[in-house]
Scaffold this motif. Sequence first.
Motif, PDB file in Angstrom:
ATOM      1  N   THR A   1       0.844  -1.193   0.000  1.00  0.00           N
ATOM      2  CA  THR A   1       0.000   0.000   0.000  1.00  0.00           C
ATOM      3  C   THR A   1       0.879   1.242   0.000  1.00  0.00           C
ATOM      4  O   THR A   1       2.075   1.163   0.251  1.00  0.00           O
ATOM      5  CB  THR A   1      -0.972  -0.021   1.204  1.00  0.00           C
ATOM      6  OG1 THR A   1      -1.900   1.056   1.052  1.00  0.00           O
ATOM      7  CG2 THR A   1      -0.242   0.150   2.527  1.00  0.00           C
TER       8      THR A   1
ATOM      9  N   ILE B   1      -7.417  -4.332  -0.094  1.00  0.00           N
ATOM     10  CA  ILE B   1      -7.689  -5.036   1.170  1.00  0.00           C
ATOM     11  C   ILE B   1      -9.186  -5.333   1.336  1.00  0.00           C
ATOM     12  O   ILE B   1      -9.564  -6.354   1.887  1.00  0.00           O
ATOM     13  CB  ILE B   1      -7.153  -4.244   2.387  1.00  0.00           C
ATOM     14  CG1 ILE B   1      -7.183  -5.080   3.667  1.00  0.00           C
ATOM     15  CG2 ILE B   1      -7.918  -2.954   2.595  1.00  0.00           C
ATOM     16  CD1 ILE B   1      -6.184  -6.166   3.753  1.00  0.00           C
TER      17      ILE B   1
ATOM     18  N   VAL C   1     -17.304   1.950   2.078  1.00  0.00           N
ATOM     19  CA  VAL C   1     -15.926   1.757   2.526  1.00  0.00           C
ATOM     20  C   VAL C   1     -14.956   2.592   1.699  1.00  0.00           C
ATOM     21  O   VAL C   1     -15.189   2.824   0.515  1.00  0.00           O
ATOM     22  CB  VAL C   1     -15.525   0.271   2.417  1.00  0.00           C
ATOM     23  CG1 VAL C   1     -15.784  -0.299   1.040  1.00  0.00           C
ATOM     24  CG2 VAL C   1     -14.057   0.037   2.791  1.00  0.00           C
ATOM     25  N   GLY C   2     -13.885   3.016   2.324  1.00  0.00           N
ATOM     26  CA  GLY C   2     -12.727   3.533   1.586  1.00  0.00           C
ATOM     27  C   GLY C   2     -12.538   5.023   1.606  1.00  0.00           C
ATOM     28  O   GLY C   2     -11.445   5.513   1.363  1.00  0.00           O
TER      29      GLY C   2
ATOM     30  N   THR D   1     -18.048   2.220   6.952  1.00  0.00           N
ATOM     31  CA  THR D   1     -16.978   1.530   7.671  1.00  0.00           C
ATOM     32  C   THR D   1     -15.629   2.212   7.453  1.00  0.00           C
ATOM     33  O   THR D   1     -15.122   2.249   6.351  1.00  0.00           O
ATOM     34  CB  THR D   1     -16.874   0.072   7.204  1.00  0.00           C
ATOM     35  OG1 THR D   1     -16.623   0.053   5.785  1.00  0.00           O
ATOM     36  CG2 THR D   1     -18.160  -0.691   7.489  1.00  0.00           C
TER      37      THR D   1
ATOM     38  N   GLN E   1      -8.498   0.453   7.299  1.00  0.00           N
ATOM     39  CA  GLN E   1      -7.338   0.624   6.414  1.00  0.00           C
ATOM     40  C   GLN E   1      -6.737  -0.730   6.061  1.00  0.00           C
ATOM     41  O   GLN E   1      -6.992  -1.725   6.750  1.00  0.00           O
ATOM     42  CB  GLN E   1      -6.225   1.383   7.134  1.00  0.00           C
ATOM     43  CG  GLN E   1      -6.615   2.684   7.755  1.00  0.00           C
ATOM     44  CD  GLN E   1      -5.420   3.318   8.442  1.00  0.00           C
ATOM     45  OE1 GLN E   1      -4.891   2.776   9.411  1.00  0.00           O
ATOM     46  NE2 GLN E   1      -4.982   4.466   7.955  1.00  0.00           N
ATOM     47  N   THR E   2      -5.876  -0.714   5.045  1.00  0.00           N
ATOM     48  CA  THR E   2      -5.111  -1.921   4.714  1.00  0.00           C
ATOM     49  C   THR E   2      -4.458  -2.470   5.981  1.00  0.00           C
ATOM     50  O   THR E   2      -4.442  -3.677   6.233  1.00  0.00           O
ATOM     51  CB  THR E   2      -4.011  -1.563   3.687  1.00  0.00           C
ATOM     52  OG1 THR E   2      -4.629  -0.940   2.567  1.00  0.00           O
ATOM     53  CG2 THR E   2      -3.241  -2.793   3.246  1.00  0.00           C
TER      54      THR E   2
ATOM     55  N   PRO F   1      -3.194   6.259  12.619  1.00  0.00           N
ATOM     56  CA  PRO F   1      -3.518   5.894  11.227  1.00  0.00           C
ATOM     57  C   PRO F   1      -3.308   6.993  10.200  1.00  0.00           C
ATOM     58  O   PRO F   1      -3.559   6.775   9.026  1.00  0.00           O
ATOM     59  CB  PRO F   1      -5.007   5.530  11.282  1.00  0.00           C
ATOM     60  CG  PRO F   1      -5.500   5.869  12.637  1.00  0.00           C
ATOM     61  CD  PRO F   1      -4.406   6.506  13.421  1.00  0.00           C
TER      62      PRO F   1
ATOM     63  N   ASP G   1      -4.979   9.799   9.893  1.00  0.00           N
ATOM     64  CA  ASP G   1      -6.228  10.435   9.467  1.00  0.00           C
ATOM     65  C   ASP G   1      -6.601  11.522  10.476  1.00  0.00           C
ATOM     66  O   ASP G   1      -6.321  11.390  11.662  1.00  0.00           O
ATOM     67  CB  ASP G   1      -7.379   9.413   9.441  1.00  0.00           C
ATOM     68  CG  ASP G   1      -7.504   8.728   8.086  1.00  0.00           C
ATOM     69  OD1 ASP G   1      -6.696   9.014   7.188  1.00  0.00           O
ATOM     70  OD2 ASP G   1      -8.421   7.907   7.939  1.00  0.00           O
TER      71      ASP G   1
ATOM     72  N   ARG H   1      -6.874  12.196   5.181  1.00  0.00           N
ATOM     73  CA  ARG H   1      -5.490  11.913   5.556  1.00  0.00           C
ATOM     74  C   ARG H   1      -4.766  13.190   5.989  1.00  0.00           C
ATOM     75  O   ARG H   1      -5.043  14.271   5.484  1.00  0.00           O
ATOM     76  CB  ARG H   1      -4.737  11.326   4.362  1.00  0.00           C
ATOM     77  CG  ARG H   1      -5.317  10.072   3.792  1.00  0.00           C
ATOM     78  CD  ARG H   1      -5.060   8.837   4.568  1.00  0.00           C
ATOM     79  NE  ARG H   1      -3.674   8.559   4.811  1.00  0.00           N
ATOM     80  CZ  ARG H   1      -3.232   7.366   5.233  1.00  0.00           C
ATOM     81  NH1 ARG H   1      -4.078   6.359   5.432  1.00  0.00           N
ATOM     82  NH2 ARG H   1      -1.960   7.166   5.455  1.00  0.00           N
TER      83      ARG H   1
ATOM     84  N   ASN I   1      -6.649  10.163  -1.545  1.00  0.00           N
ATOM     85  CA  ASN I   1      -7.627   9.099  -1.692  1.00  0.00           C
ATOM     86  C   ASN I   1      -8.472   9.396  -2.930  1.00  0.00           C
ATOM     87  O   ASN I   1      -9.394  10.199  -2.886  1.00  0.00           O
ATOM     88  CB  ASN I   1      -8.475   9.084  -0.415  1.00  0.00           C
ATOM     89  CG  ASN I   1      -9.304   7.840  -0.305  1.00  0.00           C
ATOM     90  OD1 ASN I   1      -9.734   7.275  -1.314  1.00  0.00           O
ATOM     91  ND2 ASN I   1      -9.556   7.399   0.909  1.00  0.00           N
TER      92      ASN I   1
ATOM     93  N   ARG J   1      -5.999   4.468  -2.544  1.00  0.00           N
ATOM     94  CA  ARG J   1      -4.963   5.195  -1.817  1.00  0.00           C
ATOM     95  C   ARG J   1      -3.734   5.394  -2.698  1.00  0.00           C
ATOM     96  O   ARG J   1      -3.216   4.441  -3.257  1.00  0.00           O
ATOM     97  CB  ARG J   1      -4.640   4.319  -0.623  1.00  0.00           C
ATOM     98  CG  ARG J   1      -3.698   4.870   0.326  1.00  0.00           C
ATOM     99  CD  ARG J   1      -3.851   4.022   1.573  1.00  0.00           C
ATOM    100  NE  ARG J   1      -2.637   4.032   2.314  1.00  0.00           N
ATOM    101  CZ  ARG J   1      -2.483   3.365   3.453  1.00  0.00           C
ATOM    102  NH1 ARG J   1      -3.464   2.634   3.941  1.00  0.00           N
ATOM    103  NH2 ARG J   1      -1.349   3.420   4.088  1.00  0.00           N
TER     104      ARG J   1
HETATM  105  O1  PRX Z   1      -8.216   7.933   4.982  1.00  0.00           O
HETATM  106  C1  PRX Z   1      -8.910   6.761   5.329  1.00  0.00           C
HETATM  107  C2  PRX Z   1      -9.738   6.284   4.156  1.00  0.00           C
HETATM  108  O2  PRX Z   1      -8.950   5.323   3.476  1.00  0.00           O
HETATM  109  C3  PRX Z   1      -7.708   5.146   4.143  1.00  0.00           C
HETATM  110  C4  PRX Z   1      -7.272   3.710   4.066  1.00  0.00           C
HETATM  111  O3  PRX Z   1      -7.059   3.355   2.733  1.00  0.00           O
HETATM  112  P1  PRX Z   1      -6.750   1.847   2.357  1.00  0.00           P
HETATM  113  O4  PRX Z   1      -5.657   1.333   3.216  1.00  0.00           O
HETATM  114  O5  PRX Z   1      -6.543   1.791   0.905  1.00  0.00           O
HETATM  115  O6  PRX Z   1      -8.041   1.049   2.750  1.00  0.00           O
HETATM  116  C5  PRX Z   1      -9.253   1.347   2.123  1.00  0.00           C
HETATM  117  C6  PRX Z   1     -10.270   0.298   2.460  1.00  0.00           C
HETATM  118  C7  PRX Z   1     -10.439   0.022   3.892  1.00  0.00           C
HETATM  119  C8  PRX Z   1      -7.962   5.620   5.550  1.00  0.00           C
HETATM  120  O7  PRX Z   1      -6.770   5.980   6.193  1.00  0.00           O
HETATM  121  N1  PRX Z   1     -11.003   5.671   4.591  1.00  0.00           N
HETATM  122  C9  PRX Z   1     -11.301   4.354   4.600  1.00  0.00           C
HETATM  123  N2  PRX Z   1     -12.576   4.162   4.986  1.00  0.00           N
HETATM  124  C10 PRX Z   1     -13.103   5.379   5.250  1.00  0.00           C
HETATM  125  C11 PRX Z   1     -12.092   6.337   5.002  1.00  0.00           C
HETATM  126  N3  PRX Z   1     -12.313   7.653   5.194  1.00  0.00           N
HETATM  127  C12 PRX Z   1     -13.519   8.036   5.634  1.00  0.00           C
HETATM  128  N4  PRX Z   1     -14.536   7.183   5.887  1.00  0.00           N
HETATM  129  C13 PRX Z   1     -14.381   5.846   5.706  1.00  0.00           C
HETATM  130  N5  PRX Z   1     -15.396   5.021   5.932  1.00  0.00           N
END
Ligand code: PRX
Length: 661
Positions: free
Chosen positions: A273, A319, A395-396, A421, A424-425, A513, A515, A530, A536, A541
């Motif tokens: 990642t 992930i 998600v994401g 939800t 993160q990875t 994390p 964020d 972030r 994002n 990411r």
């Molecule tokens: O900034 C947050 C955002 O996605 C990041 C994680 O990215 P990744 O590792 O690629 O995983 C994505 C799938 C789980 C986090 O640090 N993020 C993820 N879910 C949310 C989110 N931001 C806001 N609301 C969410 N539900």
Amino acid sequence: MSDEPEEQDVRLEARLTEQDTFEPSEEFVEQANVSDPSIYEEFEDEWPECWEQAADFLEWESEYDEVLLEDDAPTYQWFAGGELNASYNCLDRHVEDGRGDAVAIEWEGEPGESRTYTYSELLAEVEALAATLRELGVEEDDVVTMYMPMIVELPIAMLACARIGAPHSVVFAGFSAEALATRMNDADSEYLLTADGYYRRGDALDHLSKTDEGLADVDRETTTVVVDRLGDELEHELGEGQYDYDELVAEHEGESVEPVPRDAEDMLFLMYTSGTTGKPKGVKHTTAGYLAYAAWTSHAVLDLEPEDTYWCSADIGWITGHSYIVYGPLTLGTTTVMYEGTPDYPEKDRFWQIVEDYEVDVFYTAPTAVRAFMKWGTEYPEKRDLSSLRLLGTVGEPINPRAWKWYYKHIGGEECPIVDTWWQTETGGHMITTLPGVCDMKPGAAGPGLPGHDVRIVDAKGEEVESGRAGYLTVQKPWPGMLRTLYRNDERFLNEYWIEYSDPEADEWVYFPEDGAKVDDDGYITVLGRVDDVINVAGHRLGTMEVESATVGVEGVAEAAVVGGDHDLKGEAVYIYAIVEDGREPGEDLEAEIVEAIVDGIGPIAKPEQIIFTPELPKTRSGKIMRRLLEDIASGTDIGNTSTLRNPEVVEDIQEQVSDD
Ligand code: PRX
């Protein structure tokens, strides 16, 4: 973090949104897997033993001795001493329980063909491939890379690796050849599974040429197995060290391969990642903690039952697909749907056709997709029968309240709760979200930390901030699904994620994390994005440094700064500010070269929204690029005071260019 902490605090504050409250229906609550609010107290009082409830979703070859070992914090061990096999947990156990004829995977190709695998059939496929991999020389602990599109052979390959104790490393098929090579080299991976191609919006895409290009840069000699996805549509030739998947596997049909008992803490997979530097990091997940956590969250948050048909529209290359297409749902014995293509092919109702045809009970997607559906209009979901749906998820990335409400009304018919939800990875599974049978929902806020979590919003000094104020998200207790380290880089793992606040003697570690977030009086957390150099884009990411290094690799580019700017559909988009060397003309040719370098270096997901050529980048008096300012310009928001700049005169020029486009 790119800016001073105080500056960040001010920025985060500006992103706050309004909220309403929605309750889950009685009908949903009555049938929910978790509906008793006392679970929060129970998990707090009985921590860490509460996580035995997650371990109970698994079948163990030998029982664990300890729920949590903290001796080596922040490298924690979960369920130490236990032994198990992930593929056994996803397959054999269900067959042994008499559910061999239940459907494990419903797959639909973009052109419309479908394939159904029962648990018995999937097990047979996995065993045949496991035998094949062994014959090719794969041994326990060898990292096997998969560079595959959304075809059933991908989860089959993951489970076959898990069966023989070989960790997998899945590289998203949309990533470039270079990205594949970097990841294989970092993991010293000598085995690769790939495909000749796949379908995208009706076209047959060649994937093998890209694979070959990547393999040319892999340091070690490799063995490659190629799935023939496209048949006559696209002829391909196999090179040296390359084998046809079907031919090899046919020789092992009907063979049984015993699942290898793995230690709880043995690596199940690596997932690369993006981070703050230009080099992607290999997040290491282990067998027991990860699998237990994926199963428990699938049960508690996604409310999955073995009888459900469930669809997560993510790609397994991320992930989300690992935890919530493959490992979570299969551990629970659910039917998981896989779809190869895009949501708008052949028509913009494709997703709703899938929901209707398979009678999907639970649907999980990205806010970017919801925003696209909203833009396309209600006529598409209205054409289809969506009454099978019971629960929706996102998600994401953050979901804006308007998109949330649209999803709730037009897809869920105002009857399905939505789980937003946050995870993160690195976290392996959900961390912050509502429990759909317990909590009210507030559009825009993900919810409270899940039971067993200690999530706090703190300021730059680590002090908890008042509710309503923006701060940094922290997780102050370990959890089973957490990453254990970055592959062969324990130091980066320690430095990037962990802070030991206050008293080092106390040995209390805080997970950071990267964020920003705020919490309201009810403990609901709104994630604000972030705070590091990661952006994002459409829930994907990307490291700004990765994009910068591809950009400055182009001849004639002297310097570049890459930032994320707000985007109506994608949430964020890539903006590049580039300084051109003397003698090189800024213009369309150079733009095209930069785009090509980015697609070659990373993949099409990193394509910039806009490239702005400028004679200078705005810098502070100490010579630091003012990224915050560049982000504001890209987003079209008020840039405020520029008096701290060494060269304020460049700002106006840049602003003009961005708004002209
Ligand atoms: O900034 C947050 C955002 O996605 C990041 C994680 O990215 P990744 O590792 O690629 O995983 C994505 C799938 C789980 C986090 O640090 N993020 C993820 N879910 C949310 C989110 N931001 C806001 N609301 C969410 N539900």
